[in-house]
Design an enzyme around this catalytic site. Structure first.
Site, short mmCIF file in Angstrom:
data_model
loop_
_atom_site.label_atom_id
_atom_site.label_comp_id
_atom_site.label_asym_id
_atom_site.label_seq_id
_atom_site.Cartn_x
_atom_site.Cartn_y
_atom_site.Cartn_z
N CYS A 42 0.86 -1.20 0.00
CA CYS A 42 0.00 0.00 0.00
C CYS A 42 0.89 1.25 0.00
O CYS A 42 2.02 1.22 0.48
CB CYS A 42 -0.88 -0.01 1.24
SG CYS A 42 -1.94 1.43 1.45
N HIS A 75 0.82 -3.22 6.53
CA HIS A 75 -0.44 -3.21 7.28
C HIS A 75 -1.56 -3.86 6.49
O HIS A 75 -2.64 -4.04 6.99
CB HIS A 75 -0.81 -1.76 7.66
CG HIS A 75 -1.04 -0.91 6.46
ND1 HIS A 75 -0.02 -0.42 5.69
CD2 HIS A 75 -2.19 -0.51 5.87
CE1 HIS A 75 -0.52 0.25 4.67
NE2 HIS A 75 -1.84 0.20 4.75
#
Ligand SMILES: NC(=O)c1ccc[n+]([C@@H]2O[C@H](COP(=O)([O-])OP(=O)(O)OC[C@H]3O[C@@H](n4cnc5c(N)ncnc54)[C@H](O)[C@@H]3O)[C@@H](O)[C@H]2O)c1
Ligand SMILES: [Zn+2]
Ligand SMILES: [Zn+2]
Length: 384
Positions: A42, A75
């Protein structure tokens, strides 16, 4: 006894990720060991490298921290529960789980009012030790190392709070689950929940990466009549058409006359901001593209100390417009992660098509270079 694991660690801004061995302690009360199977790349982890998401010295002191680094990244993730500490109730050894970068305590004011993305247990997300007791379970040469968002999915194994994982069905592909845990949920929720796209709306999505692509598919699922995708990269614009965009443009400036024409001057009902980095000056064009009574949703992460934004407050009031921020697309992880995976199972949500490239952990810097070059929709680390 600590377990050895390999992890991608960042030692400072503007440095590459360093893949090295870490020691992971056994889980304590309310904690679990997760063997990560897949981790999405990400842009939020990239903000650590550029420093955009690194608190300054003053803020660190206020947080009670000496230093932000070293930190284990990652994450977005999916994995298998390897061990559970005392008192763990929501998962058992062998369960497949999705990461959740916002934890779910289940008890706070926000968890109990359908706003799980705002759970109070997320207060220390950017620093310090475990959510449970503030101490550390991860060490390098005896020194503590923190986890991004208390998850650290760029490691083979980490110890996390049970609040940070959500049980998912065992038969789902791990790489698809990992994408739902941040990018898909955030983008999809930015459109369907935070922007509250209605049937027939005109929606502009600015920045078509892992987040924006899911805002496009969310807006389409919500029934938007026009989904206008804006990105300077042709590859992203072509892909956006496959995910439900009806029109694409290389910039907001290029989109402006066309959106004016196609809406007979009414402009967009919703404008969703998902560029790689959110700069304040982008809001001027976002506001111009937003029609009377329309909504701008800011999903992308801005440099942490940036305060200026080019919003014309006279027009904001006189045209009754609104600006909304969102974390996790304003969804509730424990409800919405399994719900999105059901949509994937049913064929209405595209996940496999989001993955451009898979990498081993050692390929992490190559994966982030591909993000900078704009050649991936999403890169995913797949562990052995
Ligand atoms: N609010 C949240 O909860 C949350 C969660 C996850 C990610 N994010 C943030 O969302 C943003 C997007 O993340 P991503 O992983 O999709 O990034 P990405 O790098 O995969 O994609 C960003 C895209 O934006 C495009 N872009 C850059 N500047 C642009 C501009 N001025 N106009 C139009 N397009 C532009 C790039 O070409 C690229 O295709 C990041 O800032 C990330 O940190 C926020
Ligand atoms: Zn993310
Ligand atoms: Zn809570």
């Amino acid at each position: 006894m600590p377990t050895k694991a390999r992890a991608a660690v960042l030692w400072g801004t503007d440095e590459p990720w360093k893949v090295q061995e870490i020691d992971v302690d056994d889980p304590k009360e309310g904690e679990v060991l997760v063997r990560w199977k897949a981790a999405g790349l990400c842009h939020s982890d990239e903000h650590l490298v550029t420093g955009d998401m690194v608190p300054n010295a003053e803020t660190l002191t206020a947080m009670g921290l000496d230093s932000f680094f070293p930190i284990i990244g990652g994450h977005e993730g999916a994995g298998v529960i390897e061990a559970v500490g005392p008192g763990v109730r929501s998962v058992a050894v062998g369960d497949h789980v999705s990461a959740s970068f916002v934890p779910s305590c289940g008890h706070c004011r926000y968890c109990t009012t359908g706003r799980g993305n705002l759970c109070d247990a997320g207060a220390g997300t950017l620093g310090g030790g475990m959510i449970t007791d503030g101490t550390h379970r991860h060490h390098i040469d005896g020194k503590p190392v923190t986890l991004l968002a208390k998850l650290g999915t760029f490691a083979e194994l980490t110890c996390v709070s049970e609040m940070s994982v959500i049980k998912v069905d065992d038969d789902l592909p791990m790489d698809a689950v990992s994408l739902v845990s941040c990018g898909v949920a955030t983008g999809w929720g930015s459109a369907t929940r935070r922007a509250d796209v209605q049937v027939g709306d005109t929606v502009v999505v600015v920045g078509i990466g892992g987040i924006g692509m899911n805002a496009v598919q969310g807006a389409k699922m919500a029934g938007a009549s026009r989904v206008i995708a804006v990105d300077p990269l042709e590859f992203k614009r072509e892909k956006a058409m496959e995910f439900g965009a009806t029109h694409t443009f290389a910039s907001m400036e290029e989109a402006l006359p066309e959106v004016t024409e196609m809406t007979r001057g009414q402009m967009a009902d919703k404008v969703i901001m998902t560029p790689g980095v959110m700069y304040g000056e982008l809001m001027e064009m976002a506001q111009t593209l937003t029609g009377k009574g329309g909504t701008m949703v800011v999903t992308a992460v801005a440099p942490i100390e940036q305060k200026d934004s080019s919003i014309n407050l006279f027009n904001l009031a006189m045209y009754n417009k609104e600006v909304k921020g969102t974390i996790f697309g304003s969804l509730t992880p424990r409800n919405d992660i399994p719900r999105l995976l059901e949509m994937y199972r049913g064929g209405s949500l595209k996940l496999d098509e989001l993955i451009t490239e898979r990498y081993p952990l050692d390929g992490i810097n190559e994966g982030y270079q591909a993000m900078r070059d704009g050649t991936n929709i999403r890169g995913v680390i797949v562990y052995e």
